[in-house]
Design a protein around this motif. Structure first.
Motif, PDB file in Angstrom:
ATOM      1  N   ASP A 361       0.874  -1.171   0.000  1.00  0.00           N
ATOM      2  CA  ASP A 361       0.000   0.000   0.000  1.00  0.00           C
ATOM      3  C   ASP A 361       0.905   1.213   0.000  1.00  0.00           C
ATOM      4  O   ASP A 361       1.645   1.445   0.955  1.00  0.00           O
ATOM      5  CB  ASP A 361      -0.895  -0.022   1.244  1.00  0.00           C
ATOM      6  CG  ASP A 361      -1.972   1.048   1.178  1.00  0.00           C
ATOM      7  OD1 ASP A 361      -1.716   2.123   0.591  1.00  0.00           O
ATOM      8  OD2 ASP A 361      -3.070   0.806   1.715  1.00  0.00           O
ATOM      9  N   ASN A 363       0.232   4.624  -0.374  1.00  0.00           N
ATOM     10  CA  ASN A 363      -0.236   5.990  -0.105  1.00  0.00           C
ATOM     11  C   ASN A 363       0.079   6.919  -1.279  1.00  0.00           C
ATOM     12  O   ASN A 363       0.780   7.924  -1.134  1.00  0.00           O
ATOM     13  CB  ASN A 363       0.423   6.563   1.160  1.00  0.00           C
ATOM     14  CG  ASN A 363       0.133   5.723   2.387  1.00  0.00           C
ATOM     15  OD1 ASN A 363      -0.954   5.154   2.519  1.00  0.00           O
ATOM     16  ND2 ASN A 363       1.096   5.648   3.294  1.00  0.00           N
ATOM     17  N   PHE A 365      -1.266   9.183  -2.895  1.00  0.00           N
ATOM     18  CA  PHE A 365      -1.717  10.581  -2.884  1.00  0.00           C
ATOM     19  C   PHE A 365      -0.739  11.471  -2.127  1.00  0.00           C
ATOM     20  O   PHE A 365      -0.820  12.686  -2.186  1.00  0.00           O
ATOM     21  CB  PHE A 365      -3.113  10.666  -2.246  1.00  0.00           C
ATOM     22  CG  PHE A 365      -3.247   9.739  -1.059  1.00  0.00           C
ATOM     23  CD1 PHE A 365      -2.840  10.147   0.199  1.00  0.00           C
ATOM     24  CD2 PHE A 365      -3.718   8.437  -1.228  1.00  0.00           C
ATOM     25  CE1 PHE A 365      -2.912   9.274   1.273  1.00  0.00           C
ATOM     26  CE2 PHE A 365      -3.792   7.559  -0.158  1.00  0.00           C
ATOM     27  CZ  PHE A 365      -3.394   7.976   1.107  1.00  0.00           C
ATOM     28  N   ILE A 366       0.186  10.858  -1.371  1.00  0.00           N
ATOM     29  CA  ILE A 366       1.219  11.632  -0.689  1.00  0.00           C
ATOM     30  C   ILE A 366       2.415  11.704  -1.620  1.00  0.00           C
ATOM     31  O   ILE A 366       2.943  10.673  -2.022  1.00  0.00           O
ATOM     32  CB  ILE A 366       1.625  10.969   0.653  1.00  0.00           C
ATOM     33  CG1 ILE A 366       0.403  10.843   1.568  1.00  0.00           C
ATOM     34  CG2 ILE A 366       2.738  11.747   1.330  1.00  0.00           C
ATOM     35  CD1 ILE A 366       0.694  10.135   2.891  1.00  0.00           C
ATOM     36  N   GLY A 367       2.803  12.897  -1.998  1.00  0.00           N
ATOM     37  CA  GLY A 367       3.919  12.961  -2.944  1.00  0.00           C
ATOM     38  C   GLY A 367       4.083  14.346  -3.510  1.00  0.00           C
ATOM     39  O   GLY A 367       3.993  15.337  -2.795  1.00  0.00           O
ATOM     40  N   ALA A 403      -1.051  10.763  -6.786  1.00  0.00           N
ATOM     41  CA  ALA A 403      -1.980  10.169  -7.749  1.00  0.00           C
ATOM     42  C   ALA A 403      -3.377  10.761  -7.560  1.00  0.00           C
ATOM     43  O   ALA A 403      -3.990  10.595  -6.508  1.00  0.00           O
ATOM     44  CB  ALA A 403      -2.014   8.653  -7.571  1.00  0.00           C
ATOM     45  N   ARG A 431      -4.067   2.157  -4.859  1.00  0.00           N
ATOM     46  CA  ARG A 431      -3.075   2.353  -3.787  1.00  0.00           C
ATOM     47  C   ARG A 431      -1.905   1.381  -3.878  1.00  0.00           C
ATOM     48  O   ARG A 431      -0.988   1.446  -3.055  1.00  0.00           O
ATOM     49  CB  ARG A 431      -3.756   2.200  -2.415  1.00  0.00           C
ATOM     50  CG  ARG A 431      -4.815   3.276  -2.134  1.00  0.00           C
ATOM     51  CD  ARG A 431      -5.514   3.027  -0.799  1.00  0.00           C
ATOM     52  NE  ARG A 431      -4.600   3.090   0.314  1.00  0.00           N
ATOM     53  CZ  ARG A 431      -4.604   4.027   1.268  1.00  0.00           C
ATOM     54  NH1 ARG A 431      -5.492   4.997   1.240  1.00  0.00           N
ATOM     55  NH2 ARG A 431      -3.736   3.994   2.243  1.00  0.00           N
ATOM     56  N   ARG A 432      -1.929   0.472  -4.838  1.00  0.00           N
ATOM     57  CA  ARG A 432      -0.935  -0.608  -4.850  1.00  0.00           C
ATOM     58  C   ARG A 432      -0.106  -0.637  -6.131  1.00  0.00           C
ATOM     59  O   ARG A 432       0.402  -1.675  -6.516  1.00  0.00           O
ATOM     60  CB  ARG A 432      -1.646  -1.960  -4.659  1.00  0.00           C
ATOM     61  CG  ARG A 432      -2.372  -2.065  -3.333  1.00  0.00           C
ATOM     62  CD  ARG A 432      -2.999  -3.429  -3.120  1.00  0.00           C
ATOM     63  NE  ARG A 432      -3.678  -3.479  -1.844  1.00  0.00           N
ATOM     64  CZ  ARG A 432      -4.956  -3.137  -1.658  1.00  0.00           C
ATOM     65  NH1 ARG A 432      -5.687  -2.736  -2.683  1.00  0.00           N
ATOM     66  NH2 ARG A 432      -5.505  -3.190  -0.448  1.00  0.00           N
TER      67      ARG A 432
ATOM     68  N   PHE B 167      -8.861   7.189  -1.638  1.00  0.00           N
ATOM     69  CA  PHE B 167      -8.259   8.523  -1.822  1.00  0.00           C
ATOM     70  C   PHE B 167      -8.845   9.453  -0.768  1.00  0.00           C
ATOM     71  O   PHE B 167     -10.056   9.616  -0.704  1.00  0.00           O
ATOM     72  CB  PHE B 167      -8.583   9.039  -3.236  1.00  0.00           C
ATOM     73  CG  PHE B 167      -8.163  10.465  -3.486  1.00  0.00           C
ATOM     74  CD1 PHE B 167      -6.817  10.808  -3.526  1.00  0.00           C
ATOM     75  CD2 PHE B 167      -9.118  11.464  -3.685  1.00  0.00           C
ATOM     76  CE1 PHE B 167      -6.419  12.126  -3.769  1.00  0.00           C
ATOM     77  CE2 PHE B 167      -8.732  12.784  -3.926  1.00  0.00           C
ATOM     78  CZ  PHE B 167      -7.384  13.108  -3.964  1.00  0.00           C
ATOM     79  N   TYR B 175       0.808  14.907   5.943  1.00  0.00           N
ATOM     80  CA  TYR B 175       1.497  14.152   4.885  1.00  0.00           C
ATOM     81  C   TYR B 175       3.012  14.362   4.933  1.00  0.00           C
ATOM     82  O   TYR B 175       3.775  13.470   4.590  1.00  0.00           O
ATOM     83  CB  TYR B 175       1.000  14.576   3.500  1.00  0.00           C
ATOM     84  CG  TYR B 175      -0.371  14.083   3.096  1.00  0.00           C
ATOM     85  CD1 TYR B 175      -1.178  13.376   3.983  1.00  0.00           C
ATOM     86  CD2 TYR B 175      -0.864  14.324   1.818  1.00  0.00           C
ATOM     87  CE1 TYR B 175      -2.442  12.946   3.599  1.00  0.00           C
ATOM     88  CE2 TYR B 175      -2.114  13.889   1.419  1.00  0.00           C
ATOM     89  CZ  TYR B 175      -2.907  13.203   2.320  1.00  0.00           C
ATOM     90  OH  TYR B 175      -4.149  12.778   1.917  1.00  0.00           O
ATOM     91  N   ILE B 179       5.652  11.036   4.203  1.00  0.00           N
ATOM     92  CA  ILE B 179       6.130  10.834   2.829  1.00  0.00           C
ATOM     93  C   ILE B 179       7.075   9.638   2.704  1.00  0.00           C
ATOM     94  O   ILE B 179       7.037   8.931   1.726  1.00  0.00           O
ATOM     95  CB  ILE B 179       6.777  12.131   2.272  1.00  0.00           C
ATOM     96  CG1 ILE B 179       7.306  11.955   0.835  1.00  0.00           C
ATOM     97  CG2 ILE B 179       7.921  12.651   3.128  1.00  0.00           C
ATOM     98  CD1 ILE B 179       6.295  12.062  -0.228  1.00  0.00           C
TER      99      ILE B 179
END
Lengths: 587, 218
Positions: A361, A363, A365-367, A403, A431-432, B167, B175, B179
């Protein structure tokens, strides 16, 4: 229509993106009176870029709110000169910006330098493999610059845009943690590298075992609070995603709006004029001297702005188009190979391998902010191209851009495009999935070029720019090879499955690829194959400088922004140190 | 939450067109054991509002002629706006369904609707005024948007699309500390609509506060 002629100024800069804002800042700092003309609207990031409204994928990515409004102006496109070019009616393959700050206000903050090899590509390839090794019909050429000349200006750009990274080569000494293939740096990055993500660590382990040397990609989203060369504060990136196509509510992504303009607005000798669309650069009766520019202002009135020096610093397309509309330089003729304006248009060859896990997994959306783990082994001349039989290469990287739910839902090959099976796949893999991206080079060719369209016009009745462009065998070979190497890494990850994008036969204007259009007004040492000299100065009208992605003779691979910023710093210095002593003369 | 029935208010679409779209989007993204589909998410309401927006008339597109079909690589070249594509497309697909199956699209069995949608996607149905693939592509694009765009646009009701993916919507200020972490981060999604309705608390830096979901065994 009202026609007005204004009082002369020292410098008119056309465009307020990365090139225009840095040129304006440097020339205003030198005491010159600078007017910057921007076709887009003014923005106030403090009021307009606020949470949570900036986090709107539909508005900013799908509906392109900050990007060029095609109802007023677009380009036309065809794959080859036997086709009729048709207008790009909606944005797709690339997205030029249209506001103060330009396209770079909306970039993904990937701030990598080119390699020394890239600036002398033709000489280096010819010396190693002979002239006959160059791809058929290619018009690859040197930039007219050397690494020792440009390195200080890359360094300057990095200290304006607060780039975070780890040096791989400090004054010739290879450093652990960075890319061993980069050109020698005079000093470290101004900011530390990004933190490696779990996807990045997987990529680094797998690629490392296959002989790659992974490093954290240079990022112009701040890795710590940073006060830049212009004494502007930029705060640390918070990794909320929504970077490319979007603006940052934190102001953590270095752009003209966050890193340059706050300082520039304090200069008394500077004026920004938004909603001013330049329609031509005016020349005197000899045709050898620019007298200023003409533009349409927000009210639709025509304004003449006389100036001693004109800096054309718009997007790749409008740099070329304004030269053609103004009669500066000889238009390129693909049949004879003569002429230069519009010659050597090029793009970027991109690819993605999606790697699907069932037991991880990420995550995703964190980036954002260029949080990539990358390797340079496929770039430049690191590998012997002889047995590979192509030139050029690609950055290979695991990216963590954040994403977004409409556009970033890769599914394994064979998944239906809609229906219950598709729904199951997006639920399982959103998520994967980790992506291995290829940001590849694109050479320039005799048959890929820009000129004026004979049929279609913009809202002012002026001809649209026409793009004639297609992928060539060399780029297909390069991408095929890069995909093979990316698949090796994907296999080593021991995931459930992976799927690679296709190597396209023809270039399409439809799917988004990247906003890395280059060429058309290229730099060089020979006026018969370049529009501007090594200082970005027009060979034909020496008080016109043409700065931006338009100057690239071909696209070497890294995203172009850092090199565009470097060229602006370099050209501005040449103007301040040399040109002003003998204005109007070729340097 | 939106008052019951608000999503039934139509701005551009006519009632029979909304029925057509309900019957189409529920096949494109069906309700199943994973949760609601596009019909329940309000994709039809989303499409109706989009058709009433700048996008509905392609207000930011280049719209001057001459018009030619061109090669696929040259992209969208239709004279028609999205408003016209839906109005004309629904009429012509319905006519095709009456001729071949004796009923308009929304009266057909789910399996038959799937077959029609697949034929449209493959450009196998000859419509008088536009390519059936053009009609399908715009319908699918909008259905996907109506399932995954912020709920303030009328679709993605109760954030069902975001819940399906995991999401969390608007990013959290936390966050920055997550990270590099391998631990899964799961939170109740937060939308711009939630914020505008005053249903979200913000932290001192203006980030939305997430309600983190603790999974069993973690």
């Amino acid at each position: 229509m009202v026609r007005t002629k204004l009082n002369p100024v020292d410098v008119v800069v056309i465009g307020s993106g990365v090139a225009g804002s840095i040129m304006s800042m440097e020339l205003a700092n030198a005491g010159l009176q600078v007017v910057c003309l921007e076709r887009g609207r003014m923005v106030d990031p403090n009021v307009e870029f606020v949470k949570p409204f900036v986090h709107d994928e539909l508005k900013y990515d799908r509906h392109n709110d900050f990007f060029q409004n095609l109802s007023r102006e677009t380009i036309t496109f065809r794959n080859h000169s036997g086709q009729t070019a048709l207008p790009m009616r909606e944005l797709g393959s690339f997205k030029p910006g249209e506001m103060v700050g330009g396209s770079s206000a909306l970039w993904g903050a990937q701030a990598k330098r080119q390699m020394p090899f890239d600036f002398e590509m033709r000489s280096a390839l010819t010396a190693r493999y002979g002239e006959a090794f160059l791809p058929r019909d290619s018009t690859i050429q040197d930039w007219g610059l050397t690494w020792d000349e440009v390195e200080p200006y890359y360094d300057q750009f990095e200290h304006i845009f607060g780039v975070g990274g780890k040096a791989g080569n400090l004054n010739g000494e290879i450093q652990p943690g960075g890319s061993p293939h980069e050109g020698p740096r005079s000093r470290e990055f101004p900011n530390p590298p990004t933190r490696r993500t779990p996807q990045g660590a997987l990529f680094a382990d797998a690629a490392g075992e296959l002989g790659f040397v992974p490093y954290q990609f240079p990022s112009a989203a701040m890795t710590q609070d940073y006060r830049n060369l212009y004494k502007v504060m930029l705060p640390r990136c918070r990794h909320g995603g929504f970077c490319t196509s979007h603006v940052c509510a934190e102001g953590a992504k270095a752009t003209p709006l966050t890193a340059v303009l706050p300082a520039l607005y304090r200069q008394k000798t500077f004026q920004m004029r938004p909603l001013c669309n330049v329609t031509r650069i005016n020349l005197d009766s000899t045709g050898k001297l620019a007298t200023g520019v003409t533009y349409i202002d927000a009210r639709g009135d025509e304004v003449e702005q006389p100036a001693g020096l004109v800096v054309l610093a718009a997007y790749c397309f409008n740099n070329t188009r304004l030269l053609l509309l103004s009669g500066i330089g000889t238009p390129y003729d693909p049949h004879t190979g003569r002429g230069v304006v519009g010659r050597n248009y090029s793009f970027q060859t991109c690819g993605t391998v999606s790697v699907f896990f069932d037991d991880k997994d990420f995550n995703p959306f964190i980036g954002g902010g260029s949080v990539h783990t990358a390797a340079d082994e496929l770039l430049g001349d690191v590998l012997d191209r002889g047995p590979l039989e192509f030139v050029g290469g690609a950055v290979i990287e695991s990216s963590n851009q954040g994403a977004l739910p409409i556009k970033s839902k890769p599914v394994p090959a064979g998944t239906p495009r809609w229906g219950s099976e598709w729904k199951k796949a997006v639920a399982q893999y959103y998520r994967r999935t980790m992506n291995i991206n290829l940001i590849g080079s694109c050479m320039s060719y005799r048959q890929n070029y820009l000129d004026l369209d004979p049929t279609y016009k913009d809202a002012n009745g002026l001809p649209l720019l026409r793009m004639t462009f297609d992928w060539q065998e060399n780029e297909r070979k390069m991408l095929t090879y890069a995909y093979e190497r990316a698949r090796e890494i994907a296999r080593a990850l021991k995931a459930s499955s992976h799927s690679a994008g296709a190597v396209p036969k023809n270039y399409s204007i439809v799917p988004y690829q990247c906003t890395h259009n280059v060429g058309g007004a290229v730099m060089g040492a020979d006026p018969s194959t370049s529009v501007v000299n090594k200082y970005l100065q027009s060979w034909d009208v020496p008080n016109v400088f043409v700065v931006g992605g338009s100057a690239f003779p071909q696209n070497s691979s890294p995203s172009p922004t850092a090199t565009i910023g470097m060229l602006a710093c370099w050209a501005a210095d040449a103007i301040k140190e040399t040109y002003v002593r003998r204005p109007g003369q070729l340097m | 939450m939106e008052a019951e029935g608000q999503s039934k208010v139509l701005l551009y679409l006519l009632p029979h067109e909304a029925n057509f779209l309900d019957a189409a989007v529920e096949r494109l993204i069906p309700a199943d054991e994973l949760g609601p589909g596009a019909r329940e998410a309000g994709a039809t309401c989303y499409i109706d509002r989009q058709l009433s927006s700048t996008w509905g008339t392609h207000g930011r597109n280049y719209r001057a002629g001459p018009w030619r079909e061109g090669a696929p690589e040259q992209g969208f070249q239709s004279r028609l706006t999205p408003q016209e594509i839906y109005r004309v497309g629904i009429r012509e697909v319905d006519k095709h369904c009456r001729t071949t199956h004796g009923s308009p699209f929304d009266q057909l069995a789910p399996r038959t609707r799937d077959e029609i949608l697949r034929a449209l996607e493959r450009n196998e149905i000859q419509l008088p005024s536009l390519s059936s693939k053009l009609f399908f592509d715009i319908l699918w694009r909008n259905t996907e948007e109506g399932f995954f765009a912020d709920p303030m646009y009328g679709g993605n009701k109760d954030k069902v699309g975001w819940k399906l993916l995991g999401f969390p919507g608007m990013p959290s200020g936390a966050y920055v500390n997550r990270i590099g972490e391998a631990q899964a981060y799961r939170a109740e999604p937060v939308s711009i609509l939630d914020y505008q309705r005053g249903k979200v608390r913000l932290d001192a830096e203006g980030f939305v506060r997430h309600i983190v979901i603790e999974k069993e065994g973690e």
